[in-house]
Design an enzyme around this catalytic site. Structure first.
Site, PDB file in Angstrom:
ATOM      1  N   SER A 141      -4.383  -2.043   7.616  1.00 43.30           N
ATOM      2  CA  SER A 141      -3.414  -1.913   8.719  1.00 43.30           C
ATOM      3  C   SER A 141      -4.139  -2.341   9.995  1.00 43.30           C
ATOM      4  O   SER A 141      -5.372  -2.332  10.046  1.00 43.30           O
ATOM      5  CB  SER A 141      -2.996  -0.442   8.848  1.00 43.30           C
ATOM      6  OG  SER A 141      -2.337  -0.206  10.075  1.00 43.30           O
ATOM      7  N   TYR A 177      -4.922   9.008   9.054  1.00 45.13           N
ATOM      8  CA  TYR A 177      -4.376   7.730   8.578  1.00 45.13           C
ATOM      9  C   TYR A 177      -5.213   6.553   9.098  1.00 45.13           C
ATOM     10  O   TYR A 177      -5.609   5.675   8.332  1.00 45.13           O
ATOM     11  CB  TYR A 177      -2.918   7.573   9.011  1.00 45.13           C
ATOM     12  CG  TYR A 177      -2.341   6.234   8.602  1.00 45.13           C
ATOM     13  CD1 TYR A 177      -2.053   5.965   7.270  1.00 45.13           C
ATOM     14  CD2 TYR A 177      -2.122   5.218   9.535  1.00 45.13           C
ATOM     15  CE1 TYR A 177      -1.546   4.733   6.880  1.00 45.13           C
ATOM     16  CE2 TYR A 177      -1.617   3.986   9.158  1.00 45.13           C
ATOM     17  CZ  TYR A 177      -1.332   3.747   7.824  1.00 45.13           C
ATOM     18  OH  TYR A 177      -0.850   2.523   7.434  1.00 45.13           O
TER      19      TYR A 177
HETATM   20  N1  LIG Z   1       5.172  -0.054   7.423  1.00 42.69           N
HETATM   21  C1  LIG Z   1       4.201  -0.158   8.306  1.00 42.69           C
HETATM   22  O1  LIG Z   1       4.419  -0.106   9.521  1.00 42.69           O
HETATM   23  C2  LIG Z   1       2.782  -0.395   7.838  1.00 42.69           C
HETATM   24  C3  LIG Z   1       1.866  -0.940   8.751  1.00 42.69           C
HETATM   25  C4  LIG Z   1       0.559  -1.167   8.339  1.00 42.69           C
HETATM   26  C5  LIG Z   1       0.191  -0.859   7.053  1.00 42.69           C
HETATM   27  N2  LIG Z   1       1.105  -0.325   6.173  1.00 42.69           N
HETATM   28  C6  LIG Z   1       0.645   0.008   4.824  1.00 42.69           C
HETATM   29  O2  LIG Z   1       1.411  -0.735   3.904  1.00 42.69           O
HETATM   30  C7  LIG Z   1       1.422  -0.065   2.652  1.00 42.69           C
HETATM   31  C8  LIG Z   1       2.849  -0.001   2.138  1.00 42.69           C
HETATM   32  O3  LIG Z   1       3.613   0.765   3.056  1.00 42.69           O
HETATM   33  P1  LIG Z   1       5.172   0.554   3.295  1.00 42.69           P
HETATM   34  O4  LIG Z   1       5.348   0.423   4.742  1.00 42.69           O
HETATM   35  O5  LIG Z   1       5.701  -0.492   2.408  1.00 42.69           O
HETATM   36  O6  LIG Z   1       5.674   2.030   2.872  1.00 42.69           O
HETATM   37  P2  LIG Z   1       6.939   2.524   2.052  1.00 42.69           P
HETATM   38  O7  LIG Z   1       8.144   1.709   2.383  1.00 42.69           O
HETATM   39  O8  LIG Z   1       6.967   3.996   2.308  1.00 42.69           O
HETATM   40  O9  LIG Z   1       6.548   2.233   0.525  1.00 42.69           O
HETATM   41  C9  LIG Z   1       5.528   2.953  -0.093  1.00 42.69           C
HETATM   42  C10 LIG Z   1       5.446   2.604  -1.567  1.00 42.69           C
HETATM   43  O10 LIG Z   1       4.363   3.339  -2.154  1.00 42.69           O
HETATM   44  C11 LIG Z   1       4.861   4.204  -3.176  1.00 42.69           C
HETATM   45  N3  LIG Z   1       4.090   5.442  -3.129  1.00 42.69           N
HETATM   46  C12 LIG Z   1       4.005   6.330  -2.100  1.00 42.69           C
HETATM   47  N4  LIG Z   1       3.242   7.370  -2.450  1.00 42.69           N
HETATM   48  C13 LIG Z   1       2.817   7.144  -3.719  1.00 42.69           C
HETATM   49  C14 LIG Z   1       2.031   7.883  -4.645  1.00 42.69           C
HETATM   50  N5  LIG Z   1       1.556   9.087  -4.331  1.00 42.69           N
HETATM   51  N6  LIG Z   1       1.802   7.356  -5.864  1.00 42.69           N
HETATM   52  C15 LIG Z   1       2.323   6.154  -6.205  1.00 42.69           C
HETATM   53  N7  LIG Z   1       3.088   5.414  -5.375  1.00 42.69           N
HETATM   54  C16 LIG Z   1       3.343   5.913  -4.150  1.00 42.69           C
HETATM   55  C17 LIG Z   1       6.347   4.404  -2.836  1.00 42.69           C
HETATM   56  O11 LIG Z   1       7.169   4.751  -3.942  1.00 42.69           O
HETATM   57  P3  LIG Z   1       7.418   6.303  -4.355  1.00 42.69           P
HETATM   58  O12 LIG Z   1       7.792   7.023  -3.101  1.00 42.69           O
HETATM   59  O13 LIG Z   1       8.500   6.269  -5.383  1.00 42.69           O
HETATM   60  O14 LIG Z   1       6.132   6.776  -4.933  1.00 42.69           O
HETATM   61  C18 LIG Z   1       6.703   2.993  -2.343  1.00 42.69           C
HETATM   62  O15 LIG Z   1       6.856   2.119  -3.434  1.00 42.69           O
HETATM   63  C19 LIG Z   1       0.778   1.298   2.892  1.00 42.69           C
HETATM   64  O16 LIG Z   1      -0.553   1.257   2.438  1.00 42.69           O
HETATM   65  C20 LIG Z   1       0.837   1.446   4.403  1.00 42.69           C
HETATM   66  O17 LIG Z   1      -0.200   2.272   4.882  1.00 42.69           O
HETATM   67  C21 LIG Z   1       2.396  -0.080   6.535  1.00 42.69           C
END
Ligand SMILES: NC(=O)c1ccc[n+]([C@@H]2O[C@H](COP(=O)([O-])OP(=O)(O)OC[C@H]3O[C@@H](n4cnc5c(N)ncnc54)[C@H](OP(=O)(O)O)[C@@H]3O)[C@@H](O)[C@H]2O)c1
Length: 267
Positions: A147, A160
């Protein structure tokens, strides 16, 4: 089972958190590029919906693995399953992760320890398990989702930000160890992106999410997969994010911490 086309085994990509957000979008890009998929997340229904969507659009095979990466044994269970099914992993995308906003003195410790398990330990464990076969084949790619939070301390989301600093540092170090091995490691560093992340982290009202401008998950995914395919070590999507990451390299940490705090505060 891994599929074969013209007698050649189709390469498979494993995407954690592949049922939604950035992970699902990366899975779609990989499917478009002809990769079979293994998607991991906790909820089977959203995983199956994602698999159906992808298989309905692309000529690839999608396996789903409903499993919780907060559990220490999950990486081993996934690895053993794929080993027994004879599905070699060409691309490992360590994407699953979550955050939590709030003053550290007041946030819930259990959730933060789970965050460290998912964002750091599971990512490290999966890499440890899948890497040896990649090195042996002299071929493989690892994409770790960090991130822009990785570039500075993050008051009001302290744990985080620290987990993402680990992901960036670990990925860059591993990329250097693997130079000339045929295996590449890429750290993808998105800025705020429209997914379920902000709601789950309780930071939808932060200046970062409410006022900075959020990216489209599909744009972030396209950028990240392309960077991984080119073997780039660090990939920061978006010009604003690139500038901030660069500025953070030169500013004193006390200043970057204060600026990050301002972004994390409610608008
Ligand atoms: N969105 C942002 O602004 C942003 C910015 C920078 C970095 N990121 C990073 O990008 C990555 C993806 O985030 P996202 O924004 O796409 O989030 P998201 O929409 O909340 O998706 C998260 C995914 O991870 C799965 N997940 C969550 N907890 C889990 C667990 N304990 N075991 C297995 N699977 C799990 C969720 O499915 P289930 O809930 O069904 O498990 C879902 O498929 C993360 O590492 C986040 O830190 C996000």
């Amino acid at each position: 089972m891994a599929t074969k086309r013209n007698g050649i085994q189709t390469p498979t990509a494993l995407v954690t958190g592949g049922s939604g957000g950035i992970g699902l979008e990366m899975a779609k890009v990989l499917a478009r590029n002809g990769f079979d998929l293994v998607l991991v997340a906790r909820r089977r229904d959203t995983l199956e919906a994602a698999a159906g969507q992808i298989e309905g659009t692309h000529d690839v095979n999608v396996n789903v693995f409903a499993s919780d990466l907060r559990r220490r044994e999950t990486p081993e269970v996934i690895f053993d399953f794929l080993h027994n099914e004879n599905i070699p992993i060409e691309i490992l995308v360590n994407n699953a992760g979550f955050g939590l906003g709030g003053e550290f003195a007041e946030t819930e410790l259990t959730r933060e320890l789970e965050m460290i398990q998912v964002n750091i330990a599971a990512l490290t464990h999966l890499t440890k398990l899948f890497l040896p076969a990649m090195i042996k084949r002299r071929s493989g790619r690892i994409l770790n989702v960090a991130s822009t939070a990785a570039f500075q301390p993050g008051p009001l989301m302290a744990v985080y930000y620290a987990t993402k600093a680990y992901v960036l540092s670990f990925s860059e170090a591993l990329a250097e160890e693997l130079r000339d091995s045929g295996v590449t490691v890429t750290a993808l560093c998105p800025g705020p992106t429209r997914t379920d992340f902000a709601a789950s982290a309780q930071v939808t009202n932060s200046r970062l999410f409410a006022a900075f401008g959020t990216a489209d998950a599909s744009d972030v995914a396209e950028y990240g997969v392309a960077a991984m395919m080119h073997g780039r070590r660090v990939a920061i999507p978006g010009i604003k994010n690139k500038i901030i990451a660069q500025a953070n390299r030169f500013a004193p940490r006390s200043v970057t911490a204060r600026v990050a705090r301002m972004f994390q505060e409610a608008r």
